[in-house]
Design a protein around this motif. Structure first.
Motif, short mmCIF file in Angstrom:
data_model
loop_
_atom_site.label_atom_id
_atom_site.label_comp_id
_atom_site.label_asym_id
_atom_site.label_seq_id
_atom_site.Cartn_x
_atom_site.Cartn_y
_atom_site.Cartn_z
N GLU A 293 0.83 -1.20 0.00
CA GLU A 293 0.00 0.00 0.00
C GLU A 293 0.86 1.25 0.00
OE1 GLU A 293 -3.25 2.37 -0.27
OE2 GLU A 293 -3.19 0.17 -0.47
N ALA A 294 1.98 1.23 0.72
CA ALA A 294 2.85 2.40 0.80
C ALA A 294 3.48 2.74 -0.54
CB ALA A 294 3.95 2.15 1.84
N MET A 295 3.63 1.75 -1.42
CA MET A 295 4.26 2.02 -2.71
C MET A 295 3.25 2.17 -3.84
SD MET A 295 5.95 -1.68 -3.72
CE MET A 295 6.44 -2.20 -2.08
N THR A 296 1.95 2.23 -3.51
CA THR A 296 0.91 2.26 -4.54
C THR A 296 0.19 3.59 -4.59
OG1 THR A 296 0.55 -0.12 -4.25
CG2 THR A 296 -1.19 1.13 -5.35
N GLN A 297 0.06 4.11 -5.80
CA GLN A 297 -0.78 5.27 -6.06
C GLN A 297 -1.92 4.84 -6.98
OE1 GLN A 297 1.52 8.89 -7.22
NE2 GLN A 297 3.32 7.57 -6.92
N GLU A 298 -3.08 5.43 -6.78
CA GLU A 298 -4.26 5.07 -7.56
C GLU A 298 -4.62 6.21 -8.51
OE1 GLU A 298 -8.96 4.59 -6.53
OE2 GLU A 298 -7.52 3.58 -5.20
N ILE A 299 -4.87 5.88 -9.76
CA ILE A 299 -5.34 6.88 -10.73
C ILE A 299 -6.56 6.33 -11.46
CG2 ILE A 299 -3.06 7.92 -11.05
CD1 ILE A 299 -2.88 6.44 -13.75
N ALA A 300 -7.34 7.22 -12.03
CA ALA A 300 -8.47 6.83 -12.85
C ALA A 300 -8.00 6.56 -14.27
CB ALA A 300 -9.52 7.94 -12.86
N LEU A 301 -8.83 5.85 -15.03
CA LEU A 301 -8.48 5.53 -16.41
C LEU A 301 -8.20 6.79 -17.21
CD1 LEU A 301 -8.15 3.36 -18.62
CD2 LEU A 301 -10.62 3.59 -19.06
N CYS A 302 -8.98 7.84 -16.98
CA CYS A 302 -8.81 9.08 -17.73
C CYS A 302 -7.48 9.78 -17.43
CB CYS A 302 -9.97 10.03 -17.47
SG CYS A 302 -10.11 10.56 -15.75
N GLU A 303 -6.80 9.37 -16.36
CA GLU A 303 -5.52 9.97 -16.00
C GLU A 303 -4.33 9.21 -16.57
OE1 GLU A 303 -5.69 11.72 -11.68
OE2 GLU A 303 -6.80 9.82 -11.69
N ALA A 304 -4.58 8.07 -17.21
CA ALA A 304 -3.48 7.22 -17.67
C ALA A 304 -2.62 7.89 -18.73
CB ALA A 304 -4.03 5.90 -18.20
N ILE A 305 -3.24 8.66 -19.62
CA ILE A 305 -2.47 9.29 -20.69
C ILE A 305 -1.51 10.35 -20.14
CG2 ILE A 305 -2.61 10.67 -22.81
CD1 ILE A 305 -5.19 9.13 -23.47
N PRO A 306 -1.97 11.33 -19.36
CA PRO A 306 -1.00 12.29 -18.81
C PRO A 306 -0.01 11.67 -17.85
CG PRO A 306 -3.21 12.68 -17.91
CD PRO A 306 -3.36 11.73 -19.03
N ALA A 307 -0.41 10.63 -17.12
CA ALA A 307 0.50 9.99 -16.16
C ALA A 307 1.64 9.28 -16.87
CB ALA A 307 -0.26 9.02 -15.28
N SER A 308 1.43 8.88 -18.11
CA SER A 308 2.47 8.15 -18.84
C SER A 308 3.74 8.97 -19.00
CB SER A 308 1.95 7.72 -20.22
OG SER A 308 0.90 6.79 -20.08
N ALA A 309 3.60 10.25 -19.26
CA ALA A 309 4.77 11.11 -19.39
C ALA A 309 5.53 11.19 -18.08
CB ALA A 309 4.36 12.50 -19.87
N ARG A 310 4.81 11.21 -16.96
CA ARG A 310 5.47 11.27 -15.65
C ARG A 310 6.22 9.97 -15.35
NH1 ARG A 310 2.67 11.47 -11.33
NH2 ARG A 310 0.57 10.97 -12.09
N VAL A 311 5.67 8.85 -15.79
CA VAL A 311 6.35 7.58 -15.59
C VAL A 311 7.69 7.57 -16.32
CG1 VAL A 311 6.27 5.10 -16.10
CG2 VAL A 311 4.24 6.25 -15.18
N LEU A 312 7.68 8.01 -17.58
CA LEU A 312 8.92 8.01 -18.36
C LEU A 312 9.93 9.01 -17.83
CD1 LEU A 312 7.67 7.63 -22.04
CD2 LEU A 312 8.27 5.87 -20.38
N ALA A 313 9.46 10.08 -17.21
CA ALA A 313 10.35 11.09 -16.65
C ALA A 313 10.91 10.68 -15.29
CB ALA A 313 9.62 12.42 -16.53
N GLY A 314 10.51 9.52 -14.79
CA GLY A 314 10.98 9.05 -13.49
C GLY A 314 10.38 9.80 -12.33
N GLU A 315 9.19 10.36 -12.53
CA GLU A 315 8.56 11.18 -11.50
C GLU A 315 7.57 10.39 -10.65
OE1 GLU A 315 6.81 14.36 -13.69
OE2 GLU A 315 8.74 15.22 -14.29
N VAL A 316 7.42 9.10 -10.94
CA VAL A 316 6.46 8.27 -10.21
C VAL A 316 7.24 7.22 -9.43
CG1 VAL A 316 4.58 6.61 -10.40
CG2 VAL A 316 4.66 8.60 -11.91
N ARG A 317 7.00 7.13 -8.13
CA ARG A 317 7.64 6.09 -7.36
C ARG A 317 6.65 4.95 -7.15
NH1 ARG A 317 8.03 8.32 -1.09
NH2 ARG A 317 5.96 7.61 -0.42
N GLY A 318 7.21 3.75 -7.11
CA GLY A 318 6.36 2.60 -6.83
C GLY A 318 5.41 2.26 -7.95
N ARG A 319 4.16 1.99 -7.61
CA ARG A 319 3.19 1.43 -8.53
C ARG A 319 2.03 2.38 -8.79
NH1 ARG A 319 3.31 -1.31 -11.63
NH2 ARG A 319 1.72 -2.90 -11.30
#
Length: 330
Positions: A293-319
């Motif tokens: 739970e400590a390493m998990t963030q929850e997003i909605a389906l509609c947030e998946a597209i903008p969140a993808s850029a943050r994943v590639l930029a290394g701005e997301v920790r965990g899951r």
């Protein structure tokens, strides 16, 4: 009708949130109402067009999902069954989990562990499944806690975080390598005994270096993996499962012929069902729910597209667990 992240042609910026009906789905044995999916590094490459992940177009990314069977032509599955799938090319060559529904082959599905909720299952997802495959590979090579420190590279990512938690619970002293030293407290809360700067591994290094690690799990590749191999103790072993730094391996044979080092590649997409069942059963037993739970963030389906850029930029920790239709799981 259901919502889906749809990539319609090759190139950056082509993903959109679309409304589709069941007729748009590919042919398959089992129709699944998707409850949760995830956003992995590979998914982010697919959504943004930054990597050659997708094999055909249009395509729904999402390399794993959990949900409930709506209709089945496969006698192994019936309406109402909870199912999990990761790998087998979904989200790459077959429409995947970032959609309200998926039509899949029954042979790809397995029943998720009953002790895990649907959200927990996707908080683990392909990343956690891959981490467990790495742990299992290290064990097969005879690695044990008494042999010394184990290094985890890419420690702030999904594979890294779950690998730390699994190894620490098994009694290993874990060294976490990260480019975000500000995450030291977080990584130690997962079980890391020590946190080091990834910079010491990311540049070209000597072919044989100080023997520091009995084992390692590497999700970075390139110079990092080469330096990890060069830093293994006698009969040390590294499980390689990623290429965040690059696909190249500018390494020497020295660690392998002078120290007996072993390098094991971890392929997660097409593992036999028996291996999958073992990995998921162990994850349900051995992964601490509070650490997950400590390493998990929850997003909605509609947030998946903008969140993808943050994943590639290394701005997301965990899951990143994607809430597609949580009510589908009951």
């Amino acid at each position: 009708m259901f919502e889906a992240v749809l990539v319609e042609k090759s190139g950056s910026g082509q993903a959109r949130l679309a409304r589709l009906d069941d007729d748009a789905l590919p042919d398959g044995d089992v129709l699944v109402r998707v409850a949760w999916s995830t956003l992995n590094y590979k998914d982010a490459l697919a959504v943004t067009g930054k990597g050659p992940i997708l094999r055909s177009f249009p395509m729904v990314p999402g390399i794993d999902l959990v949900g409930v069977v709506e209709d089945s032509r496969d006698p192994a599955w019936k309406a109402g069954d909870r199912v999990l799938v990761n790998g087998y090319g979904i989200g790459e060559s077959w429409w995947g989990g970032l959609a309200g529904k998926a039509r899949l082959k029954g042979a790809w599905l397995l029943a998720p562990p009953s002790s895990l909720t649907a959200r927990q299952t996707m908080a683990i997802g392909t990343a956690g499944y891959t981490a467990m495959l790495c742990v299992m590979a290290l064990e097969r090579c005879g690695l044990s806690p008494d042999k010394g420190d184990v290094l985890v590279t890419g420690a702030s990512g999904g594979v890294g975080g779950i690998a730390i938690a699994l190894l620490a619970r098994a009694g290993y002293r874990v060294i976490a390598s990260t480019g975000r030293l500000s995450e030291e407290a977080y990584l130690k809360s997962l079980g890391a005994a020590e946190v080091v700067d990834r910079a010491q591994f990311s540049a070209p290094g000597a072919p044989l270096q100080k023997a520091r690690f009995s084992g390692a799990i590497d999700s970075v590749g390139s110079h990092t993996l080469a330096n990890v191999c060069a830093s293994l103790k006698e009969d040390g072993v590294v499980a390689a499962c990623g290429l965040a730094q690059g696909m190249d391996l500018p390494a020497s044979v020295a660690p392998f012929i002078l120290r007996g080092a072993s390098l094991i590649g971890i392929e997660s997409v097409r593992r036999p069902m028996g291996v999958r069942v073992e990995a998921w059963s162990r994850l349900a037993r051995e992964l601490d729910g509070q650490k997950l739970e400590a390493m998990t963030q929850e997003i909605a389906l509609c947030e998946a597209i903008p969140a993808s850029a943050r994943v590639l930029a290394g701005e997301v920790r965990g899951r990143l667990a994607v809430a597609v239709d949580p009510q589908a799981a009951g």
